[in-house]
Scaffold this motif. Structure first.
Motif, PDB file in Angstrom:
ATOM      1  N   ALA A   1       5.530  -6.007   5.347  1.00  0.00           N
ATOM      2  CA  ALA A   1       6.186  -4.766   4.953  1.00  0.00           C
ATOM      3  C   ALA A   1       5.601  -3.574   5.723  1.00  0.00           C
ATOM      4  N   CYS A   2       4.381  -3.713   6.181  1.00  0.00           N
ATOM      5  CA  CYS A   2       3.743  -2.622   6.919  1.00  0.00           C
ATOM      6  C   CYS A   2       4.435  -2.358   8.254  1.00  0.00           C
ATOM      7  N   LEU A   3       5.091  -3.372   8.766  1.00  0.00           N
ATOM      8  CA  LEU A   3       5.822  -3.185  10.029  1.00  0.00           C
ATOM      9  C   LEU A   3       6.924  -2.148   9.877  1.00  0.00           C
ATOM     10  N   GLN A   4       7.521  -2.116   8.693  1.00  0.00           N
ATOM     11  CA  GLN A   4       8.647  -1.200   8.435  1.00  0.00           C
ATOM     12  C   GLN A   4       8.177   0.154   7.892  1.00  0.00           C
ATOM     13  N   CYS A   5       6.919   0.291   7.607  1.00  0.00           N
ATOM     14  CA  CYS A   5       6.393   1.514   7.001  1.00  0.00           C
ATOM     15  C   CYS A   5       6.170   2.537   8.115  1.00  0.00           C
ATOM     16  N   GLU A   6       7.030   3.542   8.133  1.00  0.00           N
ATOM     17  CA  GLU A   6       7.087   4.416   9.297  1.00  0.00           C
ATOM     18  C   GLU A   6       5.805   5.173   9.617  1.00  0.00           C
ATOM     19  N   ASP A   7       5.299   5.916   8.665  1.00  0.00           N
ATOM     20  CA  ASP A   7       4.138   6.759   9.010  1.00  0.00           C
ATOM     21  C   ASP A   7       2.807   6.177   8.520  1.00  0.00           C
ATOM     22  N   LYS A   8       2.844   5.002   7.905  1.00  0.00           N
ATOM     23  CA  LYS A   8       1.628   4.288   7.499  1.00  0.00           C
ATOM     24  C   LYS A   8       0.586   5.217   6.854  1.00  0.00           C
ATOM     25  N   PRO A   9       0.950   5.790   5.703  1.00  0.00           N
ATOM     26  CA  PRO A   9       0.063   6.778   5.076  1.00  0.00           C
ATOM     27  C   PRO A   9      -1.341   6.260   4.743  1.00  0.00           C
ATOM     28  N   CYS A  10      -1.476   4.963   4.523  1.00  0.00           N
ATOM     29  CA  CYS A  10      -2.812   4.434   4.181  1.00  0.00           C
ATOM     30  C   CYS A  10      -3.823   4.730   5.284  1.00  0.00           C
ATOM     31  N   THR A  11      -3.352   4.828   6.521  1.00  0.00           N
ATOM     32  CA  THR A  11      -4.279   5.068   7.632  1.00  0.00           C
ATOM     33  C   THR A  11      -4.750   6.526   7.667  1.00  0.00           C
TER      34      THR A  11
ATOM     35  N   GLY B   1      -1.286   6.064  -3.251  1.00  0.00           N
ATOM     36  CA  GLY B   1      -0.507   6.329  -2.031  1.00  0.00           C
ATOM     37  C   GLY B   1       0.416   5.203  -1.649  1.00  0.00           C
ATOM     38  N   CYS B   2       0.065   3.969  -1.985  1.00  0.00           N
ATOM     39  CA  CYS B   2       0.913   2.823  -1.656  1.00  0.00           C
ATOM     40  C   CYS B   2       0.869   1.820  -2.812  1.00  0.00           C
ATOM     41  N   PRO B   3       1.454   2.210  -3.950  1.00  0.00           N
ATOM     42  CA  PRO B   3       1.356   1.341  -5.134  1.00  0.00           C
ATOM     43  C   PRO B   3       2.136   0.041  -4.998  1.00  0.00           C
ATOM     44  N   ASP B   4       3.123  -0.006  -4.102  1.00  0.00           N
ATOM     45  CA  ASP B   4       3.951  -1.217  -3.990  1.00  0.00           C
ATOM     46  C   ASP B   4       3.336  -2.293  -3.111  1.00  0.00           C
ATOM     47  N   ASN B   5       2.389  -1.925  -2.262  1.00  0.00           N
ATOM     48  CA  ASN B   5       1.881  -2.935  -1.323  1.00  0.00           C
ATOM     49  C   ASN B   5       0.369  -3.086  -1.317  1.00  0.00           C
ATOM     50  N   ILE B   6      -0.333  -2.140  -1.902  1.00  0.00           N
ATOM     51  CA  ILE B   6      -1.793  -2.267  -1.946  1.00  0.00           C
ATOM     52  C   ILE B   6      -2.218  -2.652  -3.354  1.00  0.00           C
ATOM     53  N   ALA B   7      -2.858  -3.804  -3.452  1.00  0.00           N
ATOM     54  CA  ALA B   7      -3.417  -4.235  -4.732  1.00  0.00           C
ATOM     55  C   ALA B   7      -4.921  -3.973  -4.663  1.00  0.00           C
TER      56      ALA B   7
ATOM     57  N   ARG C   1      -0.466  -5.266  12.709  1.00  0.00           N
ATOM     58  CA  ARG C   1      -0.779  -5.412  11.289  1.00  0.00           C
ATOM     59  C   ARG C   1      -1.823  -4.374  10.883  1.00  0.00           C
ATOM     60  N   ILE C   2      -1.916  -4.171   9.590  1.00  0.00           N
ATOM     61  CA  ILE C   2      -2.960  -3.304   9.042  1.00  0.00           C
ATOM     62  C   ILE C   2      -4.213  -4.143   8.823  1.00  0.00           C
ATOM     63  N   SER C   3      -5.333  -3.699   9.371  1.00  0.00           N
ATOM     64  CA  SER C   3      -6.589  -4.362   9.041  1.00  0.00           C
ATOM     65  C   SER C   3      -7.280  -3.537   7.950  1.00  0.00           C
TER      66      SER C   3
ATOM     67  N   LYS D   1      -6.164  -6.032  -1.439  1.00  0.00           N
ATOM     68  CA  LYS D   1      -5.210  -6.980  -0.835  1.00  0.00           C
ATOM     69  C   LYS D   1      -3.910  -6.256  -0.488  1.00  0.00           C
ATOM     70  N   LEU D   2      -3.327  -6.634   0.643  1.00  0.00           N
ATOM     71  CA  LEU D   2      -1.978  -6.186   0.953  1.00  0.00           C
ATOM     72  C   LEU D   2      -1.028  -7.240   0.413  1.00  0.00           C
ATOM     73  N   LEU D   3      -0.137  -6.841  -0.480  1.00  0.00           N
ATOM     74  CA  LEU D   3       0.749  -7.815  -1.124  1.00  0.00           C
ATOM     75  C   LEU D   3       1.717  -8.421  -0.124  1.00  0.00           C
TER      76      LEU D   3
HETATM   77  S1  SF4 Z   1       1.044   2.581   3.344  1.00  0.00           S
HETATM   78 FE1  SF4 Z   1       1.274   0.525   2.427  1.00  0.00          FE
HETATM   79  S2  SF4 Z   1       3.131  -0.360   3.326  1.00  0.00           S
HETATM   80 FE2  SF4 Z   1       2.517   1.406   4.579  1.00  0.00          FE
HETATM   81  S3  SF4 Z   1       1.286   0.523   6.202  1.00  0.00           S
HETATM   82 FE3  SF4 Z   1      -0.126   1.104   4.581  1.00  0.00          FE
HETATM   83  S4  SF4 Z   1      -0.374  -0.729   3.294  1.00  0.00           S
HETATM   84 FE4  SF4 Z   1       1.432  -1.030   4.593  1.00  0.00          FE
END
Ligand code: SF4
Ligand code: SF4
Length: 91
Positions: free
Chosen positions: A27-37, A70-76, A53-55, A21-23
């Motif tokens: 917040a992903c809109l503000q995440c500059e380099d989107k490391p999860c991708t 890699g994204c402990p604050d937003n990925i559950a 949005r992130i799918s 789940k994305l919490l």
């Molecule tokens: S790394 Fe986290 S905050 Fe950034 S785009 Fe991916 S899920 Fe969103």
């Protein structure tokens, strides 16, 4: 053998319940380099430029745990329910 070829050999017992789940999707809109991708070896996370949005293609998750580091604050992230998820691999 290339990574994508190896991934083709992985088998899953897919759960209907999403174990990722994305919490806060906004917040992903503000995440500059989107490391999860980039950090997920199974390419579970995809930035949809049209939808802004992130799918999350949780069905292909290899259960490596990289994204929750890699994204402990937003990925559950949790393991799929018992009996579901990666079932076996042949390579
Ligand atoms: S790394 Fe986290 S905050 Fe950034 S785009 Fe991916 S899920 Fe969103
Ligand atoms: S646990 Fe690993 S394979 Fe699954 S979504 Fe996270 S990084 Fe990708």
């Amino acid at each position: 053998m290339k990574l994508d070829d190896k991934l083709y050999l992985v088998r899953y017992n897919t759960d209907k319940k999403n174990h990722i789940k994305l919490l806060d999707p906004d917040a992903c809109l503000q995440c500059e380099d989107k490391p999860c991708t980039r950090i997920c070896p199974a390419h579970v996370y995809h930035w949809d430029e049209e939808e802004k949005r992130i799918s999350v293609g949780y069905e292909g998750c290899l259960e490596c745990g990289t994204c929750r580091v890699g994204c402990p604050d937003n990925i559950a992230w949790d393991y799929p329910r018992g009996g579901f998820g990666v079932s076996w691999k042949n390579g």
